[in-house]
Design a protein around this motif. Structure first.
Motif, mmCIF file in Angstrom:
data_model
loop_
_atom_site.group_PDB
_atom_site.id
_atom_site.type_symbol
_atom_site.label_atom_id
_atom_site.label_comp_id
_atom_site.label_asym_id
_atom_site.label_seq_id
_atom_site.Cartn_x
_atom_site.Cartn_y
_atom_site.Cartn_z
ATOM 1 N N ILE A 1 35.680 26.469 1.745
ATOM 2 C CA ILE A 1 35.520 27.885 2.077
ATOM 3 C C ILE A 1 34.414 28.064 3.109
ATOM 4 O O ILE A 1 34.580 28.787 4.101
ATOM 5 C CB ILE A 1 35.243 28.698 0.796
ATOM 6 C CG1 ILE A 1 36.513 28.763 -0.071
ATOM 7 C CG2 ILE A 1 34.754 30.107 1.128
ATOM 8 C CD1 ILE A 1 36.312 29.389 -1.425
ATOM 9 N N ASP B 1 34.626 25.399 -3.127
ATOM 10 C CA ASP B 1 33.341 25.900 -2.643
ATOM 11 C C ASP B 1 32.229 25.165 -3.391
ATOM 12 O O ASP B 1 31.424 25.766 -4.095
ATOM 13 C CB ASP B 1 33.231 27.419 -2.856
ATOM 14 C CG ASP B 1 31.984 28.019 -2.211
ATOM 15 O OD1 ASP B 1 31.468 27.406 -1.244
ATOM 16 O OD2 ASP B 1 31.532 29.082 -2.671
ATOM 17 N N SER C 1 32.073 22.259 1.138
ATOM 18 C CA SER C 1 32.796 23.461 0.728
ATOM 19 C C SER C 1 33.864 23.795 1.759
ATOM 20 O O SER C 1 33.560 24.050 2.927
ATOM 21 C CB SER C 1 31.821 24.641 0.583
ATOM 22 O OG SER C 1 32.527 25.862 0.545
ATOM 23 N N VAL D 1 37.621 34.974 5.238
ATOM 24 C CA VAL D 1 38.200 34.300 4.084
ATOM 25 C C VAL D 1 38.059 35.166 2.834
ATOM 26 O O VAL D 1 36.986 35.714 2.562
ATOM 27 C CB VAL D 1 37.526 32.931 3.849
ATOM 28 C CG1 VAL D 1 38.111 32.246 2.627
ATOM 29 C CG2 VAL D 1 37.686 32.041 5.082
ATOM 30 N N ALA E 1 39.041 34.833 -1.428
ATOM 31 C CA ALA E 1 39.396 33.842 -2.449
ATOM 32 C C ALA E 1 39.501 34.509 -3.813
ATOM 33 O O ALA E 1 38.707 35.394 -4.152
ATOM 34 C CB ALA E 1 38.374 32.709 -2.498
ATOM 35 N N TYR F 1 34.267 36.822 1.839
ATOM 36 C CA TYR F 1 33.089 36.073 2.283
ATOM 37 C C TYR F 1 32.497 36.672 3.557
ATOM 38 O O TYR F 1 33.218 37.154 4.437
ATOM 39 C CB TYR F 1 33.435 34.595 2.470
ATOM 40 C CG TYR F 1 33.674 33.931 1.144
ATOM 41 C CD1 TYR F 1 32.606 33.458 0.392
ATOM 42 C CD2 TYR F 1 34.953 33.829 0.604
ATOM 43 C CE1 TYR F 1 32.808 32.883 -0.856
ATOM 44 C CE2 TYR F 1 35.165 33.252 -0.640
ATOM 45 C CZ TYR F 1 34.084 32.789 -1.361
ATOM 46 O OH TYR F 1 34.277 32.234 -2.605
ATOM 47 N N ILE G 1 42.858 32.535 -0.254
ATOM 48 C CA ILE G 1 42.933 31.288 -1.018
ATOM 49 C C ILE G 1 43.295 31.598 -2.466
ATOM 50 O O ILE G 1 42.655 32.417 -3.126
ATOM 51 C CB ILE G 1 41.606 30.526 -0.940
ATOM 52 C CG1 ILE G 1 41.373 30.043 0.497
ATOM 53 C CG2 ILE G 1 41.596 29.349 -1.900
ATOM 54 C CD1 ILE G 1 40.072 29.323 0.707
#
Length: 605
Positions: free
Chosen positions: A278, A270, A276, A288, A290, A244, A258
């Motif tokens: 995230i 999210d 969200s 982050v 995921a 991200y 994650i």
């Protein structure tokens, strides 16, 4: 690009050979399947399709066990006759005194039962219909409890099946007996029935044609949902890894990875920007990453639980390490994602891999002895039935899983919904979490069979019999600090079961019990009304405290547990507090942006 045409492909990292998954030693070579066995499995698979994966033999055994032991317990029979007499007397007394001020009904709906919330249910004649139903329900609760000699699993299953039958006969389901339905019909001059029949016809058509739910016009994935900016930097057969984009000028030096459950699309974490998780973490200055799992098809039936560890979690860990080398990784797993993360963390600890700076487990079970009502669906007969169905299909279909979860709360998720939609003509209020809930996934045959048998039925992970690469792993080997979250109303991972992570680990552990259920309790952003939580911390090596004693010692706090987690994550950072955000991917190692978030796997149905 047409998302439905995207096919899994290896990218960037080398392929890995699945490790054997067994008690102690590598699995023996598979023997050819005899045609007779294929014939039997095909027959059972056909039966399973008709019953939606429910074993009739398991149900019959439960009824036989209950009836056989009740038939040889005359004292228990007399007690039940006495219970019926007491209930009848209470009903008669209430019927005679109902017009007197202050008369209280003798039977109350269960806290989770909202079918009788309308005030008209407290007035004649509807109050007597309601009380008769609740009295019957109360008697059956007694009849299926504490039968000497009967297995608790059998009596619990009988209680569950009786509850389903009673729910069918509830007066709240009748167009002539439910005052809410009649009131709506009067208000709309009967048009509510017409709208309800239209809804019923459309749902039957969608079910028969097996058509996916039409995309929402209000919430669109990639625009309104799963819209936190980022890039897919790695892809293989099982996952896309999203990095991200930073939202702050500097970021904390250590990243968060994650690991969502593969039973659901990752964007439960999210959803809309305001709720969200995230987006919240990125806004707090964390880098982050995921995992977005693929929705597997029949040609992925042979993927194993260890494939999800190796080509899933470990592949993501390696990619994150390439992007941010020599940095501790703060891993977070949700539901089944937390279970595979626990297995991965214990394996890494055993092998001397110290890349995890902390481990967060959200609504995650590592011990399955108290796994709640889901255990009603699991015994040898039931699992064998499911295995044959998955063997035939190549996967467990999302509709078959959804039916199980809905049955656990049938009064709300099945009957209340049916009444509103088919008898009152009400359209469901669209929300981000309901759109996500309809966007469900499948699970590969072999992986899910191993999960059900090795973890749910045999509880190998906490029994010291779960082997990776031919050697047993132990959760107590994990030295990284743990942050464990349970939810008060979780019917999938009951919080007492989630709490047992503390029994099988020795490291520093923070436990949070938050309001809400399996999904709503986790998606509990700051500012969400009527939220509360309890939090407590156990030092490494401290004595064990049982869950009820823990609950008594920790007071409830108003607000979101996310803020506590944010503070805890910052405190576990071992490097300098903030740094310049890392580059997107690691081009020198072949990790380049492949697609903007949320990627392509999220669209595969």
């Amino acid at each position: 690009m047409n998302a439905s045409s995207v096919k899994p492909s290896r990218n960037t990292l080398p392929a890995v050979t699945p490790a054997p998954w067994s008690d102690q030693t590598p699995s023996a070579p598979q023997m050819p399947v005899h045609p007779y066995e294929t014939m039997d499995r095909s027959l059972r698979a056909g039966m399973a399709r008709v019953t939606q994966g429910m074993s009739p033999y398991a149900a019959a055994n439960a009824w036989f066990d209950w009836m056989a032991h009740l038939s040889t317990a005359p004292g228990r029979q007399m007690e039940l006759v006495e219970q019926a007499g007491k209930s009848a007397f209470k009903l008669a007394t209430y019927a005679a005194q109902q017009f007197q001020e202050g008369t209280e009904p003798p039977f109350k709906p269960k806290p989770e039962d909202h079918r009788y919330a309308h005030p008209t249910w407290g007035k004649p004649p509807y109050n007597l219909l309601q009380q008769t139903f609740l009295a019957t329900q109360d008697w059956w609760d007694h009849a299926t409890c504490c039968i000497p000699g009967a297995q608790k699993h059998s009596t619990d299953r009988v209680d569950f099946m009786v509850r389903q039958l009673l729910d069918i006969m509830s007066p709240s389901n009748s167009a002539l007996l439910n005052p809410e339905i009649l009131e709506k019909a009067r208000e709309t001059h009967g048009m509510s029935y017409k709208a309800g029949m239209k809804n019923l016809f459309n749902d039957i058509k969608d079910t028969l044609l097996a058509e996916p739910t039409a995309p929402s016009t209000q919430f669109k994935v990639g625009e309104d949902l799963a819209c936190t900016p980022g890039q897919v930097i790695y892809r293989n057969e099982l996952l896309e890894l999203i990095q991200y984009s930073p939202q702050t000028e500097t970021v904390h030096s250590e990243p968060i990875l994650i690991v969502p459950a593969w039973i659901m699309k990752y964007y439960i974490l999210d959803l809309s920007p305001h709720n969200s998780m995230i987006n919240y973490l990125v806004g707090q200055g964390f880098t982050v990453f995921a995992i977005s799992w693929i929705n597997p098809s029949a040609d992925m039936s042979d993927f194993t639980l260890d494939d999800y560890r190796l080509q899933g979690v470990m592949a993501a860990v390696n990619a994150v390490s390439d992007v941010m080398p020599d940095k501790k990784i703060h891993a977070c797993g949700y539901c089944l994602g937390g279970t595979i993360l626990s297995i991965t963390a214990a394996t890494m600890a055993r092998d001397g891999d110290e890349r995890f700076g902390s481990v967060t487990l959200l609504a995650t079970q590592v011990d399955f002895t108290e796994a709640g009502e889901l255990m009603l669906f699991l015994d040898e007969s039931q699992v064998a039935f499911l295995e044959d169905m998955m063997w035939d299909q190549g996967y467990l279909d999302h509709r078959q899983m959804a039916g199980t979860f809905q049955a656990l709360r049938s009064e709300d998720l099945i009957w209340t919904r049916a009444v509103h939609r088919y008898l009152m003509g009400l359209e469901e209020v669209e929300a981000d979490i309901s759109v996500w809930n309809a966007d469900s996934t499948r699970m590969p045959y072999k992986m899910h069979s191993q999960y059900l048998r090795g973890l749910f039925m045999e509880n190998r992970l906490t029994a010291g019999r779960f082997a990776v690469d031919g050697r047993v792993i132990a959760l107590k080997d994990i030295k990284a600090p743990l942050f464990v979250v349970g939810t008060e109303k979780d019917h999938i991972a009951p919080w007492h079961s989630v709490y047992k992570t503390a029994l099988f680990t020795d490291s520093d552990l923070t436990f949070v019990l938050t309001s809400g259920g399996h999904n709503g309790g986790i998606v509990s952003e700051p500012g969400h009304a009527h939220r509360h939580y309890r939090i407590g911390q156990r030092d490494a090596g401290a004595f064990y405290t049982d869950p009820d004693s823990w609950l008594a010692k920790h007071e409830s706090k108003d607000g979101s547990w996310w803020t506590e987690w944010n503070t805890w994550l910052k405190a576990t950072q071992s490097s300098q507090p903030t740094v310049v955000p890392p580059q997107m991917g690691a081009p020198d190692k072949g990790l380049v942006p492949l697609a903007p978030a949320p990627g392509t796997y999220i669209y595969i149905r």
